[in-house]
Design a protein around this motif. Structure first.
Motif, PDB file in Angstrom:
ATOM      1  N   GLY A 141     116.280  48.179  34.760  1.00  9.11           N
ATOM      2  CA  GLY A 141     114.810  48.058  35.036  1.00  9.11           C
ATOM      3  C   GLY A 141     113.994  49.228  35.072  1.00  9.11           C
TER       4      GLY A 141
ATOM      5  N   VAL B 104     123.146  38.722  35.511  1.00  8.79           N
ATOM      6  CA  VAL B 104     123.116  40.044  35.542  1.00  8.79           C
ATOM      7  C   VAL B 104     124.588  40.593  35.820  1.00  8.79           C
TER       8      VAL B 104
ATOM      9  N   LEU C  30     113.937  40.682  38.152  1.00 10.91           N
ATOM     10  CA  LEU C  30     113.752  39.512  36.908  1.00 10.91           C
ATOM     11  C   LEU C  30     112.952  38.344  37.202  1.00 10.91           C
TER      12      LEU C  30
ATOM     13  N   TYR D 250     109.388  39.538  36.942  1.00 11.20           N
ATOM     14  CA  TYR D 250     109.160  39.774  35.549  1.00 11.20           C
ATOM     15  C   TYR D 250     108.642  38.465  35.082  1.00 11.20           C
ATOM     16  N   GLU D 251     109.504  37.286  35.299  1.00  6.74           N
ATOM     17  CA  GLU D 251     109.001  36.005  34.913  1.00  6.74           C
ATOM     18  C   GLU D 251     107.579  35.490  35.629  1.00  6.74           C
TER      19      GLU D 251
ATOM     20  N   ARG E 266     119.994  33.609  37.549  1.00  5.81           N
ATOM     21  CA  ARG E 266     119.781  35.122  37.371  1.00  5.81           C
ATOM     22  C   ARG E 266     120.967  36.018  37.901  1.00  5.81           C
TER      23      ARG E 266
ATOM     24  N   ILE F 122     121.644  45.122  32.480  1.00  9.06           N
ATOM     25  CA  ILE F 122     120.379  45.009  32.982  1.00  9.06           C
ATOM     26  C   ILE F 122     119.926  46.305  33.417  1.00  9.06           C
TER      27      ILE F 122
END
Length: 56
Positions: free
Chosen positions: A46, A39, A2, A5-6, A35, A44
């Motif tokens: 990926g 989760v 995460l 990704y951000e 985060r 989540i």
């Protein structure tokens, strides 16, 4: 996953964080603690590209 990704999509962060906050029911600020909390609360998944090289 995460955090990466951000980092890669910084222009989306101002939109993503409030949306995640609505889904979660609490203010998501993008911190490590947030985060980890997220989760545990939301499933989540990926996805990563397949390994390079010949397949088949």
């Amino acid at each position: 996953m995460l955090a990466g990704y951000e980092r890669r999509n910084r222009f989306l962060v101002p939109v993503i964080r409030p949306v995640l906050g609505k889904l979660l029911g609490w203010r998501y600020d993008g911190s490590d603690a947030a985060r980890h909390r997220m989760v545990r609360q939301l499933p989540i998944v990926g996805f990563r590209p397949a390994a390079t090289g010949k397949v088949g």
